[in-house]
Design an enzyme around this catalytic site. Structure first.
Site, PDB file in Angstrom:
ATOM      1  N   GLU A   1      50.792 103.858  81.795  1.00  0.00           N
ATOM      2  CA  GLU A   1      50.828 104.171  80.246  1.00  0.00           C
ATOM      3  C   GLU A   1      49.454 104.863  79.840  1.00  0.00           C
ATOM      4  OE1 GLU A   1      52.278 101.267  81.369  1.00  0.00           O
ATOM      5  OE2 GLU A   1      54.358 101.552  80.779  1.00  0.00           O
TER       6      GLU A   1
ATOM      7  N   HIS B   1      59.565  93.707  74.587  1.00  0.00           N
ATOM      8  CA  HIS B   1      60.639  94.473  74.498  1.00  0.00           C
ATOM      9  C   HIS B   1      61.216  94.517  73.403  1.00  0.00           C
ATOM     10  CE1 HIS B   1      59.822  93.797  78.850  1.00  0.00           C
ATOM     11  NE2 HIS B   1      60.342  94.915  79.241  1.00  0.00           N
TER      12      HIS B   1
END
Lengths: 389, 322
Positions: free
Chosen positions: B60, B129
């Site tokens: 990321e 999540h």
């Protein structure tokens, strides 16, 4: 953009020091590939950086420079030698020890000094400071404070040059991005991600490790694996690793780096180059340097890149003592003048606080105006303000 | 007009913008061949090729850093971060570079970047999540933060975000990715960043929300005896304070609804601003219906964590009875 072909690392060990070419010197030539004019130019640039840093330290002690300040003295041969091997539009990006790269790239020392002094005329309008040297016209993308965090940006810059050339065809030539980092940055996660991406995407970027032996106050060996061969880390990213051992010699740095640049421009593949050098001063101005010995510092001081080149040029008859003295005096005067002008320059007005946060106006924000450095003479203001919220 | 889900609306916006502007590059984990973890970029790799739709390594920080470099060089990258919880590793690049580059270089370099991030709970996923971290990025000057609650808004806002000269975090509420369809114009259109939407006009209570919680508010309003004015912020930073102020001055009562934990959530900021701007108009303290000050729980408790119609209704009753 194809996946790269993994190559074995090539250690370039056939270094030639200027001092080694004494026969050439006797014939009145220092090195055939670089004429005396070029060498004198490099000498001048290194002197300029050194003098700039000497005055910066003084100014820091006189409290004209705020915050932290990282001095480049000792490493001049790296910035000058590598940047001389590049084309003018090759993007470069570096970390916080950035005065040398900015000056070697041709930034006017006044804008650099004004930035250090927090003045409105600085390259970032006096709001960035020592670690934030930017020059859009000279393709200098900073100056970044977080160790190693500039490395993925370099991957992006190289991606952009390749995309412009190969996909949207807005550029007709290969540009090589050069990313400078210290030995300490190797241990940051972002570096690994940047190297891997550059390798996977096959990008024309050269990561240059300026190995000055210390990550702040921790020696390379204490903090980094493969400490005696950092360039070998290239292997794990499918890149070629190069070592330039004589990093205190601008001619060697230039000539060996030029080969890498030419190869990268031809193949469009990433490279990792380790250049061995030494910073004469501490990590920052407040560093007591307890981690290294006086003897070690003395040993490296004897390899001063400026002494090195001036000595060789004088010996080769390309430069007289008087000329060298004149050059030094000129530069002193130039930097003294820069310090004077910068110390008299205005600080940014208070309402600048809310300028340049966003492009347009909304809430308290007041859009964008370019720094003076990027403005034309007749261009008093280049507001790009858009009415929004 | 086409009847589209939120996923389809975003997909359509990406296709149309990419066809118009070849400086746009998508990159992210599995955005190419696989079409993205939520299939938002389905078909784009086939259509635009691997040079423009780049399957990146699982990195990321590298994805964001590379995107920032691309943007500084004048291109228009649209990185996707698979889940809002994965913004953690990218946080360094977003906050040290993307948000500050314009200020740091005093406008010499800009970062026209749209970071697409699925956000929020409601899909039975665990923490990292299902989180709602919008406050963190709203608290970072230099970023714009957008979160649509409908397919129509998603398309218009995404096009605005892509064309915006500054970095925008475009949060996509994954709970309503495919929850309902809406008429979406096939032509391109923009919705200005920074403008709230009055979902429903009302006289007695103002309700402020954004993202998937807007749908919960609508459910609550359906069975409510009071006249509620529902404002969907759509853009969180910059916040459309004018819309909130106008409404609260009319109603005198306000309930703010969000999924993120209550303490220092955006509800606190909104309540504070209402206090500053509408103090003499208030008939009751501003109520907040929010997630709890805990880590987002796994799916068996997730519906207890997120504000639902029952909790919102309770707050409405309290505010109106005050």
């Amino acid at each position: 953009m194809r996946p790269p072909v993994t190559k074995a690392p090539v250690k370039q060990t056939n270094h030639k020091k200027v001092a080694a070419s004494k026969n050439d010197a006797a014939k009145g030539k220092v090195k055939s590939s670089n004429d005396a004019k070029t060498l004198k130019h490099w000498l001048r640039e290194m002197l300029l950086i050194r003098e700039f840093e000497v005055r910066t330290m003084q100014a820091y002690q006189n409290r004209l420079v705020g915050g932290f300040c990282h001095i480049y003295s000792g490493q001049e041969a790296v910035a000058v030698g590598t940047i001389a091997a590049l084309q003018d539009d090759d993007p470069i990006i570096t970390a916080y020890r950035c005065h040398g790269h900015a000056l070697a790239r041709g930034m006017d020392p006044y804008y650099c000094m004004a930035e250090l002094f927090g003045r409105f005329d600085g390259c970032a309008k006096g709001k960035g400071g020592s670690m934030h040297m930017f020059d859009r016209e000279k393709h200098l993308y900073g100056g970044h404070a977080i160790v190693g965090a500039q490395t993925p940006l370099a991957t992006g810059l190289a991606f952009a040059t390749k995309y412009e050339q190969e996909v949207i065809k807005t550029s007709d030539h290969t540009r090589v991005t050069v990313c400078y980092l210290g030995d300490g940055a190797l241990n940051q996660g972002g570096f690994h991600e940047a190297m891997n991406l550059a390798g996977v995407l096959d990008l024309p970027v050269i990561f240059v490790i300026e190995n000055n032996g210390y990550a702040m106050g921790t020696s390379v060996a204490r903090g980094t694996t493969l400490a005696d061969a950092l360039y070998r880390k290239a292997e794990s990213y499918g890149m070629t690793g190069h070592l330039i051992e004589e990093g205190m010699d601008v001619v060697t740095v230039h000539d060996q780096f030029k080969k890498v640049v030419d190869e990268t421009r031809k193949t469009s593949k990433p490279d990792l180059v380790e250049i061995r050098t030494y910073r004469f001063k501490g990590h920052s101005m407040s560093d007591p340097r307890k981690y290294r010995t006086h003897e070690e510092e003395e040993k490296w001081n004897k390899q001063d890149p400026i002494d090195h080149l001036s000595h060789d040029l004088i010996k080769a008859g390309e430069l007289t003592q008087d000329e060298f003295k004149k050059m030094t005096t000129e530069i002193r005067g130039e930097i003294r003048d820069v310090v004077k002008r910068a110390s008299e320059a205005e600080p940014p007005p208070l309402d600048e606080l809310y300028v340049d946060v966003h492009t347009g106006n909304w809430g308290p924000f007041k859009g964008t105006t370019l720094p003076n450095m990027l403005r034309g003479d007749n261009e008093k203001t280049t507001d790009q303000n858009q009415e929004s919220h | 007009m086409a009847n589209l889900t939120l996923v389809q609306a975003i997909n359509l916006a990406l296709i149309q913008e990419m066809e118009e502007d070849d400086r746009i590059i998508l990159l992210g984990e599995d955005v190419g061949k696989n079409g993205g973890v939520f299939r938002v970029t389905e078909g784009l790799w086939q259509r635009f090729g691997g040079d423009r739709v780049v399957d990146s390594p699982l990195a990321e920080s590298g994805i964001l850093g590379t995107s920032i470099g691309l943007a500084m060089a004048g291109l228009r990258p649209i990185p996707e971060i698979q889940f809002e919880g994965f913004l953690g590793p990218a946080y360094d690049q977003i906050c040290t570079h993307a948000a500050r580059m314009r200020t740091r270089t005093r406008g010499a370099y800009t970062v026209p970047l749209t970071i697409r991030v699925p956000v929020g709970g409601g899909i039975h996923a665990p923490e990292l999540h299902s989180d709602s971290p919008e406050t963190i990025y709203t608290h970072t000057p230099g970023l714009k933060v957008v979160m649509p609650a409908s397919p129509y808004d998603a398309k218009g806002l995404l096009i605005s975000a892509i064309r915006d000269p500054d970095p925008v975090i475009f949060f996509e509420p994954k709970r309503i990715y495919r929850a309902f369809r809406e008429e979406v114009p096939e032509d391109e259109y923009t919705i200005p960043i920074g403008e709230a939407r009055v979902v429903q006009e009302g006289e007695q209570i103002t309700m402020v929300s954004w993202g998937a919680s807007v749908i919960q508010c609508m459910n609550a309003i359906e069975n409510c005896n009071h006249s509620v004015e529902l404002i969907d912020l759509r853009t969180i930073a910059p916040m459309d304070m004018q819309a909130i102020e106008q409404s609260v001055k009319k109603t005198g009562r306000c309930v703010v609804v969000h999924e993120a934990p209550k303490t220092l959530g955006l509800g606190a900021e909104i309540a504070s601003r209402i206090m500053e701007h509408c103090f003499l108009h208030l008939e009751a303290p501003v109520q907040r219906v929010a997630g709890f000050d805990t880590i987002m729980p796994y799916y068996k408790l997730e519906l207890d964590y997120m504000p639902d119609a029952a909790r919102i209704t309770k707050a409405v009753e309290e505010v109106s009875a005050y």
